[in-house]
Design a protein around this motif. Structure first.
Motif, PDB file in Angstrom:
ATOM      1  N   LEU A 146     -11.434  -1.991  -4.514  1.00 39.04           N
ATOM      2  CA  LEU A 146     -10.152  -1.957  -4.025  1.00 39.04           C
ATOM      3  C   LEU A 146      -9.631  -3.116  -3.847  1.00 39.04           C
ATOM      4  CD1 LEU A 146      -7.888  -0.182  -2.518  1.00 39.04           C
ATOM      5  CD2 LEU A 146      -9.039  -0.427  -0.608  1.00 39.04           C
ATOM      6  N   LEU A 147      -8.309  -3.325  -4.375  1.00 36.75           N
ATOM      7  CA  LEU A 147      -7.548  -4.647  -3.987  1.00 36.75           C
ATOM      8  C   LEU A 147      -6.556  -4.090  -2.829  1.00 36.75           C
ATOM      9  CD1 LEU A 147      -6.367  -7.663  -5.984  1.00 36.75           C
ATOM     10  CD2 LEU A 147      -4.888  -6.438  -4.456  1.00 36.75           C
ATOM     11  N   ALA A 211      -5.702  -0.052  -6.015  1.00 37.49           N
ATOM     12  CA  ALA A 211      -5.104  -1.297  -5.323  1.00 37.49           C
ATOM     13  C   ALA A 211      -4.015  -0.473  -4.197  1.00 37.49           C
ATOM     14  CB  ALA A 211      -4.205  -2.064  -6.226  1.00 37.49           C
ATOM     15  N   LEU A 212      -4.019  -1.176  -3.112  1.00 38.57           N
ATOM     16  CA  LEU A 212      -3.230  -0.769  -1.926  1.00 38.57           C
ATOM     17  C   LEU A 212      -2.424  -1.912  -1.595  1.00 38.57           C
ATOM     18  CD1 LEU A 212      -2.194   1.127   0.276  1.00 38.57           C
ATOM     19  CD2 LEU A 212      -4.327  -0.080   1.825  1.00 38.57           C
ATOM     20  N   ASP A 213      -0.727  -1.700  -1.760  1.00 38.44           N
ATOM     21  CA  ASP A 213       0.058  -2.630  -1.277  1.00 38.44           C
ATOM     22  C   ASP A 213       0.781  -2.472  -0.016  1.00 38.44           C
ATOM     23  OD1 ASP A 213       2.121  -4.304  -1.290  1.00 38.44           O
ATOM     24  OD2 ASP A 213       3.666  -2.903  -2.132  1.00 38.44           O
ATOM     25  N   VAL A 214      -0.111  -3.263   0.798  1.00 40.18           N
ATOM     26  CA  VAL A 214       0.428  -3.446   2.308  1.00 40.18           C
ATOM     27  C   VAL A 214       1.774  -4.248   2.670  1.00 40.18           C
ATOM     28  CG1 VAL A 214      -0.251  -3.604   4.521  1.00 40.18           C
ATOM     29  CG2 VAL A 214      -1.769  -2.744   2.930  1.00 40.18           C
ATOM     30  N   ALA A 215       1.799  -5.396   1.628  1.00 43.08           N
ATOM     31  CA  ALA A 215       2.822  -6.227   2.081  1.00 43.08           C
ATOM     32  C   ALA A 215       4.172  -5.912   1.497  1.00 43.08           C
ATOM     33  CB  ALA A 215       2.339  -7.451   1.428  1.00 43.08           C
ATOM     34  N   GLY A 216       4.345  -5.388   0.516  1.00 39.51           N
ATOM     35  CA  GLY A 216       5.727  -4.853  -0.130  1.00 39.51           C
ATOM     36  C   GLY A 216       6.438  -6.080  -0.398  1.00 39.51           C
ATOM     37  N   SER A 235       1.627   2.174  -2.451  1.00 36.26           N
ATOM     38  CA  SER A 235       2.215   1.338  -1.606  1.00 36.26           C
ATOM     39  C   SER A 235       2.609   1.758  -0.433  1.00 36.26           C
ATOM     40  CB  SER A 235       3.450   0.754  -2.479  1.00 36.26           C
ATOM     41  OG  SER A 235       4.123  -0.137  -1.492  1.00 36.26           O
ATOM     42  N   LEU A 236       2.437   0.922   0.768  1.00 38.69           N
ATOM     43  CA  LEU A 236       2.928   1.176   1.972  1.00 38.69           C
ATOM     44  C   LEU A 236       4.381   0.857   2.476  1.00 38.69           C
ATOM     45  CD1 LEU A 236      -0.347   1.006   3.861  1.00 38.69           C
ATOM     46  CD2 LEU A 236       0.641   2.909   2.939  1.00 38.69           C
ATOM     47  N   ALA A 237       4.917  -0.268   1.447  1.00 40.28           N
ATOM     48  CA  ALA A 237       6.120  -1.008   2.146  1.00 40.28           C
ATOM     49  C   ALA A 237       7.049  -1.024   1.021  1.00 40.28           C
ATOM     50  CB  ALA A 237       5.553  -2.262   2.550  1.00 40.28           C
TER      51      ALA A 237
END
Length: 314
Positions: A146-147, A211-216, A235-237
């Motif tokens: 996971l990235l 992949a999980l995008d936290v930063a947006g 994505s969260l953001a």
């Protein structure tokens, strides 16, 4: 009760410590005397008036969805907890806050382990729920890679640890000065920004399964390049996610898995010494203005939290 609140939108200076009616728990809820209250980016966005969700806020408004405290009243239908227990959790997100106060009502909680300080527990709730929900959406299996893009912040640092506890190999993006921090959390660090795929390859990562995008921060094209599949990215953001075919997860939407089970899992991992909530700074509640300003400055290593006592001053 005393409570941090604002009666107009704006910068941290609109916050003041005043009085408000103490909430009462309904069915399935409990009330705590708050010992610590986290501050999340959504609290800042709501207070500033930069988000359409602000139209739902009755003013004056008490910010904060994350708290830890001592149970002092229990609603109907609640089992497994007693007055005097130490718990942490998340307020009703539909009400968009209310935790930066002397008392708060929790519909979602877990017992605070002795291994978590009040500050850590007070900052944990929504980060744990959000990270758990995202990891469940990604369908992670042991042995996958996971990235996490934006791995050093409040949610990212939690997601790294929860994923590692599931047997996932984690690569995390962060500034160079946060790389040692990510290694301690169990992630292989790489610098964020353009050229991400090349740096991931140089770090010795043969593949990225999810992949999980936290930063947006606009990284979705490169995350898609790394995974090769929009369904493998959450994505969260980033509000452009749909244009890339990527799922955007924001607050337990209909059809999404519920991350509440993550609170108990995080507590158990903390007891085992496998999970911590990184705290960048803790402020007394009377310094709420400074605490919110610290969140606004961004680029944090962990969470910002307020410590709540019974004589905060004015």
């Amino acid at each position: 009760m005393f409570a941090v609140q604002y009666d107009r939108f704006g910068g941290p200076e609109v916050l003041h410590l005043g009085t408000a009616e103490a909430p009462r728990p309904g069915a399935g809820q409990l009330r705590v005397r708050v010992r610590a209250a986290g501050i999340s980016p959504v609290d800042v966005a709501l207070r500033s008036g930069r988000t359409p969700m602000g139209a739902r806020l009755p003013l004056p408004h008490i910010p904060g969805v994350d708290v830890a405290g001592v149970v002092d009243e229990i609603g109907d239908g609640v089992d497994g907890v007693a007055v005097g227990d130490h718990v942490f959790g998340v307020l009703d997100v539909a009400k968009l806050g209310g935790g930066s106060a002397q008392f708060a009502v929790l519909p979602l909680w877990a017992h605070k382990p002795a291994t978590m300080s009040w500050a850590q527990a007070g900052a944990a709730g929504s980060s744990v729920e959000t990270a758990t929900r995202a990891l469940d959406l990604l369908g992670l299996q042991p042995g996958m890679t996971l990235l996490v893009d934006g791995a050093a912040g409040g949610v990212g640092s939690v997601a790294v640890q929860l994923a590692a506890a599931r047997g996932i190999q984690v690569v995390g993006t962060a500034r160079v000065d946060n790389h040692d921090f990510l290694r301690r959390l169990g992630a292989t660090p790489v610098t964020y920004g353009p050229g991400l795929a090349e740096r991931v390859d140089a770090a010795g990562t043969a593949r990225v399964d999810r992949a999980l995008d936290v930063a947006g921060a606009g990284s979705l094209p490169e995350l898609l390049q790394l995974t090769g599949d929009p369904a493998a990215v959450v994505s969260l953001a980033d509000f452009t996610a749909a244009a890339h075919g990527v799922r955007l997860s924001m607050g337990r939407l209909a059809g999404e898995p519920d991350g509440r089970h993550g609170l108990r899992a995080a507590a158990e991992l903390s007891t085992e010494g496998r999970f911590t909530v990184p705290i960048e700074a803790a402020f007394p509640i009377r310094e709420a203005t400074d605490a919110h300003a610290a969140v606004e400055r961004g680029s944090r290593r962990g969470k910002i939290v307020m410590i709540v006592d019974d004589a905060p001053g004015t």
